[in-house]
Write a protein that holds these residues in place. Structure first.
Motif, PDB file in Angstrom:
ATOM      1  N   PRO A   1      -0.133  -0.775  -7.566  1.00  0.00           N
ATOM      2  CA  PRO A   1      -0.095  -1.822  -8.589  1.00  0.00           C
ATOM      3  C   PRO A   1       1.115  -2.741  -8.419  1.00  0.00           C
ATOM      4  O   PRO A   1       2.130  -2.362  -7.824  1.00  0.00           O
ATOM      5  N   ASP A   2       0.995  -3.958  -8.967  1.00  0.00           N
ATOM      6  CA  ASP A   2       2.135  -4.878  -8.995  1.00  0.00           C
ATOM      7  C   ASP A   2       3.336  -4.181  -9.620  1.00  0.00           C
ATOM      8  O   ASP A   2       3.205  -3.427 -10.594  1.00  0.00           O
ATOM      9  N   GLY A   3       4.494  -4.452  -9.043  1.00  0.00           N
ATOM     10  CA  GLY A   3       5.723  -3.870  -9.554  1.00  0.00           C
ATOM     11  C   GLY A   3       6.105  -2.569  -8.896  1.00  0.00           C
ATOM     12  O   GLY A   3       7.258  -2.146  -8.983  1.00  0.00           O
ATOM     13  N   GLU A   4       5.154  -1.902  -8.239  1.00  0.00           N
ATOM     14  CA  GLU A   4       5.459  -0.658  -7.547  1.00  0.00           C
ATOM     15  C   GLU A   4       5.775  -0.943  -6.077  1.00  0.00           C
ATOM     16  O   GLU A   4       5.271  -1.897  -5.495  1.00  0.00           O
TER      17      GLU A   4
ATOM     18  N   PRO B   1       4.372  -9.424 -10.692  1.00  0.00           N
ATOM     19  CA  PRO B   1       3.158  -9.923 -11.345  1.00  0.00           C
ATOM     20  C   PRO B   1       2.937 -11.429 -11.200  1.00  0.00           C
ATOM     21  O   PRO B   1       1.793 -11.893 -11.274  1.00  0.00           O
ATOM     22  N   ASP B   2       4.006 -12.189 -10.975  1.00  0.00           N
ATOM     23  CA  ASP B   2       3.844 -13.648 -10.838  1.00  0.00           C
ATOM     24  C   ASP B   2       3.547 -14.072  -9.400  1.00  0.00           C
ATOM     25  O   ASP B   2       3.533 -15.270  -9.093  1.00  0.00           O
ATOM     26  N   GLY B   3       3.284 -13.109  -8.510  1.00  0.00           N
ATOM     27  CA  GLY B   3       2.849 -13.446  -7.160  1.00  0.00           C
ATOM     28  C   GLY B   3       3.960 -13.597  -6.143  1.00  0.00           C
ATOM     29  O   GLY B   3       3.686 -13.981  -4.992  1.00  0.00           O
ATOM     30  N   TYR B   4       5.199 -13.283  -6.514  1.00  0.00           N
ATOM     31  CA  TYR B   4       6.302 -13.309  -5.551  1.00  0.00           C
ATOM     32  C   TYR B   4       6.491 -11.911  -4.959  1.00  0.00           C
ATOM     33  O   TYR B   4       6.302 -10.902  -5.639  1.00  0.00           O
ATOM     34  N   TYR B   5       6.890 -11.899  -3.694  1.00  0.00           N
ATOM     35  CA  TYR B   5       7.052 -10.643  -2.963  1.00  0.00           C
ATOM     36  C   TYR B   5       8.525 -10.407  -2.668  1.00  0.00           C
ATOM     37  O   TYR B   5       9.276 -11.358  -2.379  1.00  0.00           O
ATOM     38  N   ALA B   6       8.927  -9.141  -2.714  1.00  0.00           N
ATOM     39  CA  ALA B   6      10.329  -8.788  -2.472  1.00  0.00           C
ATOM     40  C   ALA B   6      10.424  -7.688  -1.424  1.00  0.00           C
ATOM     41  O   ALA B   6       9.720  -6.665  -1.518  1.00  0.00           O
TER      42      ALA B   6
ATOM     43  N   ALA C   1       0.812  -1.210   0.000  1.00  0.00           N
ATOM     44  CA  ALA C   1       0.000   0.000   0.000  1.00  0.00           C
ATOM     45  C   ALA C   1       0.846   1.259   0.000  1.00  0.00           C
ATOM     46  O   ALA C   1       2.000   1.276   0.453  1.00  0.00           O
ATOM     47  N   ASP C   2       0.236   2.322  -0.487  1.00  0.00           N
ATOM     48  CA  ASP C   2       0.828   3.648  -0.362  1.00  0.00           C
ATOM     49  C   ASP C   2       0.910   3.971   1.128  1.00  0.00           C
ATOM     50  O   ASP C   2      -0.100   3.948   1.834  1.00  0.00           O
TER      51      ASP C   2
END
Length: 540
Positions: A360-363, A407-412, A351-352
């Motif tokens: 969005p995904d990627g942000e 986008p593939d559902g992995y988190y970093a 979240a912001d």
């Protein structure tokens, strides 16, 4: 969950294992000695009876300041059986640090190894609520007045009658107060219920595929949730063997695993790097070890797996909310990713940080977490209702960590939000700068912080603290190395070479100390960055 207390309350879990496998070994010490499930259950009843005899009861908070030992586990399990609340104390604490935890937690009893008695005695005048001290492993007479003047010997508790205290404990009852490591400021005491303690190893066991045939090697301190809950509690849930070392030794790590037949272990922070840097031998892969939980998985992870003949699994967790992410153990390593959400137990949102609205995904945004089952996250921060409400605003726990969902559902994990820097209008990840520094062959460790600009108090400059692999390290050469590998705005203006970085005992760098120290007489300043600016848009 609440309908199955034998599965979710640790005192009942030990009782069940003692009935079903009394002669199986629960604890094996690398220093020598074994304790079976049956014997541990009896010892815990004795210690619980002894603690009850000095006034410890349901809900009481008891501080424990001990090194890894059988006595630590006996004390912890006895407190759980009494329905008391354990407050693990970092064994490095002294003075103000110790005073704060004792006074903030409201603990009236302290159990401590004899070596820490002088530290406790020195703080005694500032600990008005501490009324009793139990000392482990010494007959030495105390030297000062105060609660430690007439200490109770832990060995006497072990000679008490082995009676079941008969206390009913549920998953919603408070079990522990764990103080966050304080890498960004004053530690907060997270009050955790039994259900939280139980979910942590439950997911760990599932994601690593552990069984009763495994033997878990623990060299992490038991005052940390990783060692106490994932490993010590995890082994008990399985009915497996816990191999307990006094602490971490890079040179002794592999030997311990071989001698004791360890099949699983955990490594945190720089520990993986220290093991990796040990002299390589052709038989390094000839061990019983098959899997290790490693946080974070390093860039040399694949080579580490091949060298030691084992598998790495990364997770992400926080004291307050358990571990909502794990990497699947049957997939290739993805250094920089902490895996997928454990969606059976958790909801998450990136979240912001200003609005709590999803990005969005990627942000990059802040990681927000909430549980799907009752009593599986913290009850709140001790004595800090405002911080509790602020952290749980909008019914989400705000981790303070910057994350990205691919986008593939992995988190970093990207950075701690408070470790994110802003310089000349650009946001900078300290983590990313550190990765470039660590790629230099002469750098063993690196920590990057923001310090105040000498020309504009609202601006930050990037400062890097580095530890050389061996010998000396030229800051100018390191700056040149960075210049070709990162944006100019992210290149450190200040570099300081040190023999070591300040850390917690779980190898987290204490960045708030580095920020406070800032630029000093031994700091090198990059002459290119420190030149007067010629105007907007200047290239360097």
């Amino acid at each position: 969950m609440a309908s199955a207390p034998d599965d979710w309350v640790i005192g009942a879990m030990l009782r069940r294992q003692a009935r079903e496998r009394p002669d199986a070994v629960y604890l094996e010490l690398t220093t020598g000695g074994r304790i079976t499930y049956g014997q541990m259950d009896e010892d815990v009843d004795r210690v619980a009876t002894g603690l009850g005899g000095i006034g410890v009861g349901f809900g009481d908070r008891v501080l424990v300041m001990m090194r890894n030992s059988a006595a630590y586990l006996q004390c912890w399990l006895a407190l759980m059986r009494l329905g008391a609340v354990i407050v693990p104390v970092n064994t490095a604490f002294r003075g103000d640090f110790l005073d704060y935890v004792v006074n903030d937690s409201g603990g009236t009893t302290l159990v401590a190894d004899a070596e820490f008695l002088p530290v406790v005695e020195a703080s005694a005048p500032r600990l008005p609520g501490l009324s009793s001290v139990v000392v482990v492993g010494s007959d030495a007479a105390p030297r000062t007045d105060g609660p430690a003047a007439v200490p109770i010997r832990f060995e006497e508790l072990l000679r008490a009658p082995a009676r079941d205290p008969g206390v009913v404990v549920t998953p919603r009852d408070a079990a522990s107060i764990l103080y966050t490591s304080g890498t960004t400021g004053r530690s907060k005491g997270a009050l955790l219920p039994h259900g939280h303690q139980r979910l942590n190893p439950h997911v760990y066991i599932d994601r690593l595929g552990l069984t009763s045939e495994d033997a878990i090697y623990c060299c992490l301190p038991l005052f940390h949730a990783n060692g106490l809950l994932l490993q010590a509690y995890g082994a008990m849930i399985l009915g497996a063997r816990l191999i307990l070392a006094p602490g971490f030794s890079a040179s002794g790590w592999l030997g311990d695993i071989r001698r004791h037949g360890a099949t699983a272990t955990n490594l945190l922070g720089a520990m993986t790097e220290f093991v990796w840097r040990q002299p390589e031998r052709p038989d390094d892969s000839e061990t019983p070890l098959r899997i290790a939980c490693v946080v974070p998985v390093p860039k040399f992870g694949e080579a580490f797996q091949r060298r030691f003949g084992m598998r790495m699994v990364e997770l992400y967790g926080a004291t307050e909310i358990n571990c909502p992410f794990y990497m699947p153990r049957d997939e290739p390593l993805r250094p920089g990713s902490c895996g997928r959400i454990i969606d059976e137990w958790f909801e998450v949102r990136i979240a912001d940080p200003e609005t709590d609205e999803p990005v969005p995904d990627g942000e990059v945004g802040e990681l927000l977490v909430r549980p799907k089952a009752a009593w599986t996250t913290m009850l709140g921060y001790v004595n800090q209702p405002d911080a509790t409400v602020r952290t749980w605003r909008n019914l989400w726990f705000h981790t303070g960590d910057a994350f990205r969902r691919d986008p593939d559902g992995y988190y970093a994990f990207v950075d701690r939000l408070k470790d994110s820097l802003r310089r000349r209008g650009e946001n900078i990840s300290s983590f990313e700068v550190e990765q470039v520094l660590l790629a230099h062959p002469g750098v063993a460790e690196a920590a990057v912080v923001g310090v105040r600009s000498p020309t504009d108090e609202k601006e930050q400059e990037v400062m890097a603290f580095v530890v050389p692999q061996e010998g000396s390290l030229d800051p100018g050469e390191l700056a040149d190395f960075c210049a070709g590998r990162m944006p100019a705005f992210a290149t450190p203006r200040y570099i300081e070479v040190r023999a070591a970085l300040p850390k917690t005992q779980t190898q987290k760098v204490l960045k708030h100390l580095l920020r406070e120290q800032g630029v000093g007489p031994n700091t090198w300043e990059n002459p290119v960055i420190s030149k007067p600016r010629q105007g907007p848009g200047e290239r360097r």
